[in-house]
Design an enzyme around this catalytic site. Structure first.
Site, PDB file in Angstrom:
ATOM      1  N   HIS A 108      72.698  25.090  47.681  1.00 36.58           N
ATOM      2  CA  HIS A 108      71.665  24.075  47.370  1.00 36.58           C
ATOM      3  C   HIS A 108      70.312  25.080  46.983  1.00 36.58           C
ATOM      4  O   HIS A 108      70.483  26.065  45.880  1.00 36.58           O
ATOM      5  CB  HIS A 108      71.312  23.304  48.544  1.00 36.58           C
ATOM      6  CG  HIS A 108      70.275  22.100  48.323  1.00 36.58           C
ATOM      7  ND1 HIS A 108      70.141  21.181  49.066  1.00 36.58           N
ATOM      8  CD2 HIS A 108      69.623  21.894  47.065  1.00 36.58           C
ATOM      9  CE1 HIS A 108      69.217  20.201  48.581  1.00 36.58           C
ATOM     10  NE2 HIS A 108      68.939  20.307  47.222  1.00 36.58           N
ATOM     11  N   ILE A 110      67.953  28.349  46.517  1.00 38.58           N
ATOM     12  CA  ILE A 110      68.049  29.738  46.674  1.00 38.58           C
ATOM     13  C   ILE A 110      66.777  30.551  46.386  1.00 38.58           C
ATOM     14  O   ILE A 110      65.885  30.004  45.664  1.00 38.58           O
ATOM     15  CB  ILE A 110      69.160  30.183  45.388  1.00 38.58           C
ATOM     16  CG1 ILE A 110      68.818  29.883  44.082  1.00 38.58           C
ATOM     17  CG2 ILE A 110      70.639  29.678  45.849  1.00 38.58           C
ATOM     18  CD1 ILE A 110      69.619  30.661  42.861  1.00 38.58           C
ATOM     19  N   ASN A 159      66.480  22.231  52.349  1.00 35.88           N
ATOM     20  CA  ASN A 159      66.380  21.970  50.916  1.00 35.88           C
ATOM     21  C   ASN A 159      66.429  23.121  50.039  1.00 35.88           C
ATOM     22  O   ASN A 159      67.112  23.419  49.176  1.00 35.88           O
ATOM     23  CB  ASN A 159      65.513  20.683  50.705  1.00 35.88           C
ATOM     24  CG  ASN A 159      65.593  20.349  49.245  1.00 35.88           C
ATOM     25  OD1 ASN A 159      65.164  21.149  48.148  1.00 35.88           O
ATOM     26  ND2 ASN A 159      65.859  18.938  48.679  1.00 35.88           N
ATOM     27  N   ASP A 160      65.203  23.828  50.205  1.00 37.07           N
ATOM     28  CA  ASP A 160      64.766  24.992  49.368  1.00 37.07           C
ATOM     29  C   ASP A 160      64.201  26.172  50.393  1.00 37.07           C
ATOM     30  O   ASP A 160      63.919  26.083  51.489  1.00 37.07           O
ATOM     31  CB  ASP A 160      63.878  24.759  48.321  1.00 37.07           C
ATOM     32  CG  ASP A 160      63.739  25.630  47.211  1.00 37.07           C
ATOM     33  OD1 ASP A 160      64.820  26.813  47.180  1.00 37.07           O
ATOM     34  OD2 ASP A 160      63.040  25.732  46.342  1.00 37.07           O
ATOM     35  N   ASN A 215      60.376  19.415  49.502  1.00 37.95           N
ATOM     36  CA  ASN A 215      61.465  19.737  48.800  1.00 37.95           C
ATOM     37  C   ASN A 215      61.283  21.253  48.263  1.00 37.95           C
ATOM     38  O   ASN A 215      61.574  22.342  48.789  1.00 37.95           O
ATOM     39  CB  ASN A 215      61.436  18.896  47.292  1.00 37.95           C
ATOM     40  CG  ASN A 215      62.805  18.844  46.658  1.00 37.95           C
ATOM     41  OD1 ASN A 215      63.321  19.977  46.195  1.00 37.95           O
ATOM     42  ND2 ASN A 215      63.462  17.854  46.469  1.00 37.95           N
ATOM     43  N   ASP A 260      60.577  18.483  41.881  1.00 35.10           N
ATOM     44  CA  ASP A 260      61.647  19.396  42.533  1.00 35.10           C
ATOM     45  C   ASP A 260      61.127  20.866  43.065  1.00 35.10           C
ATOM     46  O   ASP A 260      60.345  21.112  43.543  1.00 35.10           O
ATOM     47  CB  ASP A 260      62.784  18.869  41.951  1.00 35.10           C
ATOM     48  CG  ASP A 260      64.106  18.854  42.759  1.00 35.10           C
ATOM     49  OD1 ASP A 260      64.381  19.807  43.489  1.00 35.10           O
ATOM     50  OD2 ASP A 260      64.764  17.752  42.810  1.00 35.10           O
ATOM     51  N   ASN A 261      62.205  21.412  42.265  1.00 34.07           N
ATOM     52  CA  ASN A 261      62.036  23.109  42.450  1.00 34.07           C
ATOM     53  C   ASN A 261      60.940  23.514  41.556  1.00 34.07           C
ATOM     54  O   ASN A 261      60.468  23.116  40.719  1.00 34.07           O
ATOM     55  CB  ASN A 261      63.210  23.641  41.999  1.00 34.07           C
ATOM     56  CG  ASN A 261      64.466  23.356  43.085  1.00 34.07           C
ATOM     57  OD1 ASN A 261      64.087  23.278  44.519  1.00 34.07           O
ATOM     58  ND2 ASN A 261      65.490  22.991  42.553  1.00 34.07           N
TER      59      ASN A 261
END
Length: 348
Positions: A108, A110, A159-160, A215, A260-261
């Site tokens: 997921h 990284i 998640n992250d 997230n 999100d990321n």
């Protein structure tokens, strides 16, 4: 009887207002008008390229790939992997790095930490065997070596992750509850239950909580700022980091989309893959829709209350569905996603 009808009418109005608020907060009423400057120059065959990390000095990307469409559906789950993309090449071809990693691997979020010009550390969240771990690898040039697996009861729904140093990192849990009604309430009612955890050596501790679906997370060492995405609240949380790893909340950046990321460009601007309509994203992730809209935003953050949010890429799902990450490199932006089959290369 009239009193009962009045009470019933009031309750129905309140219920309707509640439902409308949920739909509005999830972007259901937002009209997605596709548009961006430039062209799509390549689509790289990688399923579920959910997160991407970059080493600009050494000119390569690391991509976290997991074929979620088969894993979440009725097909046979395929082993995920970490891939390297050489940014010096004329065309971009992913090279599998984890072919020798023989444990179940469904990566997921990284994080890539440059130790020197020939050595990098990679942290990868792994959802395997019904649990959650963080796998630690060392990258020597273009050869990846497994180092260790980290596990802790604080990894509820990671998640992250972002590395601060070789032995310290932060990660987000996007839920507090792993199943059942409470988890659904976190998703659809936007309950602020998730958190951020700081790990140093063998010590793990919560450093912030009360976030709606924590997230993406990333750290800017130049400004000593930590950024955490809350897609359910359409905002980015900003913190300063002290020497012990504790966080001081600064402010929320109102992003206007399901962030999100989080990645950075050379100037320290934030680049974020996002979901402008969380309801359509949920339908797509559940296999009930063939596509979901995508968005990329750029955030210029100068300090408290001084920021700009620009939507630079918007698509209804025809080019890419459910974008999760956007990594700029020169005039290129690499856009990943939840479970499309291709990583998109956009030239501005």
């Amino acid at each position: 009887m009239k009193r009962f009808l009045r009470i019933l009418l009031i309750l129905l109005i309140l219920l309707a207002a509640f439902v409308l608020q949920i739909l509005h907060s999830g972007g259901f009423f937002r009209k997605v008008v596709p548009g961006f400057e430039g062209n799509i120059i390549q689509k790289i065959n990688l399923p579920g390229a959910e997160d991407i990390a970059i080493s600009r000095e050494d000119r390569f990307l690391i991509v976290s790939s997991d074929d979620r469409a088969s894993r979440w559906g009725k097909g046979k789950p395929r082993q995920g992997g970490l891939f390297m993309i050489d940014l010096s090449a004329e065309s971009f071809t992913p090279k599998l790095l984890t072919g020798a990693f023989d444990s179940p691997f469904y990566p997921h979020g990284i994080s890539l930490l440059r130790l020197d010009s020939a050595l990098h550390q990679i942290l990868a969240i792994n959802h395997a065997n019904g649990g959650h771990t963080i796998e630690v690898f060392l990258l020597y040039g273009d050869s990846l070596v497994y180092e260790k697996t980290l596990a802790d009861e604080s990894m509820i729904s990671p998640n992250d992750v972002v590395a601060i140093s070789v032995n310290a990192f932060y990660f987000t849990n996007d839920h507090r509850h792993t199943s059942g009604t409470w988890r659904l309430m976190e998703d659809y009612l936007g309950l602020r239950q998730s958190n951020v955890v700081y790990a140093s050596g063998s010590s793990y501790r919560e450093v912030d909580h009360g976030i709606a679906y924590a997230n993406g997370i990333n750290y800017d060492p130049t400004r000593n700022l930590l950024f955490v995405a809350s897609p359910r609240d359409f905002l980015i949380k900003v913190y300063s980091v002290n020497s012990q790893g504790d966080l001081t909340f600064i402010e929320d950046i109102q992003a206007g989309t399901g962030v999100d990321n989080i990645e950075f460009d050379d100037s320290g601007n934030l680049w974020i893959g996002a979901h402008p309509n969380l309801m359509k994203f949920a339908s797509y992730a559940a296999g009930k829709s063939e596509k979901a809209p995508s968005e990329v935003i750029q955030v210029t953050y100068r300090g408290i209350g001084d920021y700009e949010v620009s939507s630079v890429f918007l698509d209804d799902g025809a080019i890419i569905s459910a974008s999760t990450v956007a990594v700029p490199f020169t005039n290129l932006i690499f856009i990943g996603n939840v479970m499309d089959n291709e990583l998109v290369v956009w030239k501005r």
